[in-house]
Design an enzyme around this catalytic site. Structure first.
Site, PDB file in Angstrom:
ATOM      1  CE  LYS A  12      -3.522  -2.655   2.322  1.00  0.00           C
ATOM      2  NZ  LYS A  12      -4.823  -2.643   2.949  1.00  0.00           N
ATOM      3  N   GLY A 174      -7.676  -4.992   6.596  1.00  0.00           N
ATOM      4  CA  GLY A 174      -7.111  -4.059   7.574  1.00  0.00           C
ATOM      5  C   GLY A 174      -7.906  -3.984   8.868  1.00  0.00           C
ATOM      6  N   GLY A 235      -1.785  -7.569   3.197  1.00  0.00           N
ATOM      7  CA  GLY A 235      -1.484  -6.152   3.384  1.00  0.00           C
ATOM      8  C   GLY A 235      -0.576  -5.951   4.582  1.00  0.00           C
TER       9      GLY A 235
HETATM   10  C1  PEP Z   1      -4.858  -5.949   1.229  1.00  0.00           C
HETATM   11  O1  PEP Z   1      -4.289  -4.884   1.248  1.00  0.00           O
HETATM   12  O2  PEP Z   1      -5.151  -6.442   0.145  1.00  0.00           O
HETATM   13  C2  PEP Z   1      -5.169  -6.614   2.491  1.00  0.00           C
HETATM   14  C3  PEP Z   1      -5.758  -7.765   2.442  1.00  0.00           C
HETATM   15  O3  PEP Z   1      -4.794  -5.984   3.658  1.00  0.00           O
HETATM   16  P1  PEP Z   1      -4.718  -6.645   5.140  1.00  0.00           P
HETATM   17  O4  PEP Z   1      -3.959  -7.929   4.988  1.00  0.00           O
HETATM   18  O5  PEP Z   1      -3.988  -5.634   5.961  1.00  0.00           O
HETATM   19  O6  PEP Z   1      -6.119  -6.875   5.595  1.00  0.00           O
END
Ligand code: PEP
Length: 253
Positions: A12, A174, A235
C-alpha cells in the site's frame, strides 16, 4: 488438481526508499531458494525499480498496485503497463477495494485497466469482494458475480492464464477480522464456477484464487489449507519480513 500457491504482499502507501529496499532484501534472504510457493511484492510506484534491483535473480516477483489503461500520452500523474513492465513488474493489482471504495473506481474503468494490462503482457491480480452490509443481506455471490462479469468483460480467453483473482471481503481488509476458512472456501468455489462460465473449465481449474483480508501468521495455514484457496494477498502482515515469511511458510504444504 494442485495449483501452485501465490503469496503477494501489498505494501500500500507505506515505506520510504531505504525501508523498502531493506524489507525486500530481508524477504529475499529469508526465502532463500524456496520455489514451492510463488511470491510477489507490490511496493509503491516510486520504489518499483529499486525493489526490482534488490530482487533481481531471486524467485520473488515484483507487482504494481495500480495501472492506467492507456498508451503514452497526456495523462498527468498516471503510469501505464509498458512503464510497469519496464520497471521490472510481472504483476499488477487491479480493483483493490481501496481503489473501488476510497478512490471511487468503477467496474468499467477496472475492466479497461485489466484488459490493457493483460494485453501488454502483465499478470493481473483482480480483486473482488463484498462489503459487510452486502454479506449480511446475503448478497455476497451477487456482488462477486457483478464484479467478475463487468470487471472481466471482453477479456480474451487467451489472456485468462495471466489472471489471478483475489477474494478480499471488504470487511476483512485491515480490520483484523478475517473470513473463516469456510467462508473463504465457499466464496472461492463460487468465483471458480463463475470463471469457468466466462473462460471454460480448464482455465477455471488452473485459476489461482487468493484470499485477502487480515491474513496473519496465525491464521494463514487454516485459510490456505482450503482446497480452493490458492494463496494470499497480504497487506499489513507483508510490511515486516518476519510475518510475511511466516505466511509464505504456512503456504508450503
Ligand atoms: C490488502 O491490502 O489487500 C489486504 C488484504 O490488507 P490486510 O492484509 O492488511 O487486511
Amino acid at each position: 488438481m494442485r495449483r501452485k500457491t501465490l503469496v503477494a504482499g501489498n505494501w500500500k502507501m507505506y515505506k520510504l526508499s531505504a525501508a523498502a529496499r531493506e524489507l525486500a532484501a530481508a524477504i529475499r534472504q529469508g526465502l532463500g531458494s524456496e520455489q514451492r510457493v510463488d511470491v510477489a511484492i507490490c511496493p509503491p510506484f516510486p520504489w518499483l525499480t529499486a525493489v526490482a534491483e534488490v530482487l533481481r535473480g531471486s524467485p520473488i516477483a515484483v507487482g504494481a498496485q495500480n495501472v492506467y489503461p492507456g498508451n503514452e500520452g497526456a495523462f498527468t500523474g498516471e503510469v501505464n503497463s509498458a512503464m510497469l513492465l519496464d520497471a521490472g513488474c510481472k504483476y499488477v493489482i487491479v480493483g483493490h477495494s481501496e481503489r473501488r471504495h476510497v478512490i471511487g473506481e468503477k467496474d468499467q474503468f477496472l475492466n479497461d485497466k485489466a484488459k490493457a494490462a493483460l494485453q501488454a503482457g502483465l499478470h493481473v491480480i483482480f480483486c473482488v469482494g463484498e462489503k459487510l452490509e452486502e454479506r449480511d443481506a446475503n448478497k455476497t455471490e451477487a456482488v462477486l458475480d457483478n464484479q467478475l462479469t463487468w470487471g472481466l468483460k471482453d477479456v480474451p480467453a487467451a489472456h485468462a492464464p495471466r489472471l489471478v483473482i483475489a477474494y478480499e471481503p471488504v470487511w476483512a481488509i485491515g480490520s483484523g477480522r478475517n473470513a473463516t476458512p469456510e467462508q473463504a472456501q465457499q466464496a472461492h468455489v463460487f468465483i471458480r464456477w463463475r470463471f469457468s462460465q466466462l473462460f471454460g473449465n480448464e482455465a477455471a481449474e488452473k485459476l489461482v484464487i487468493q484470499y485477502g483480508g487480515s491474513v496473519k501468521p496465525d491464521n494463514a495455514a487454516s485459510l490456505l489449507s482450503q482446497p480452493d484457496v490458492d494463496g494470499a494477498l497480504v497487506g499489513g502482515a507483508s510490511l515486516q519480513a518476519d510475518s510475511f515469511l511466516k505466511i509464505i511458510r504456512a503456504a508450503v504444504v
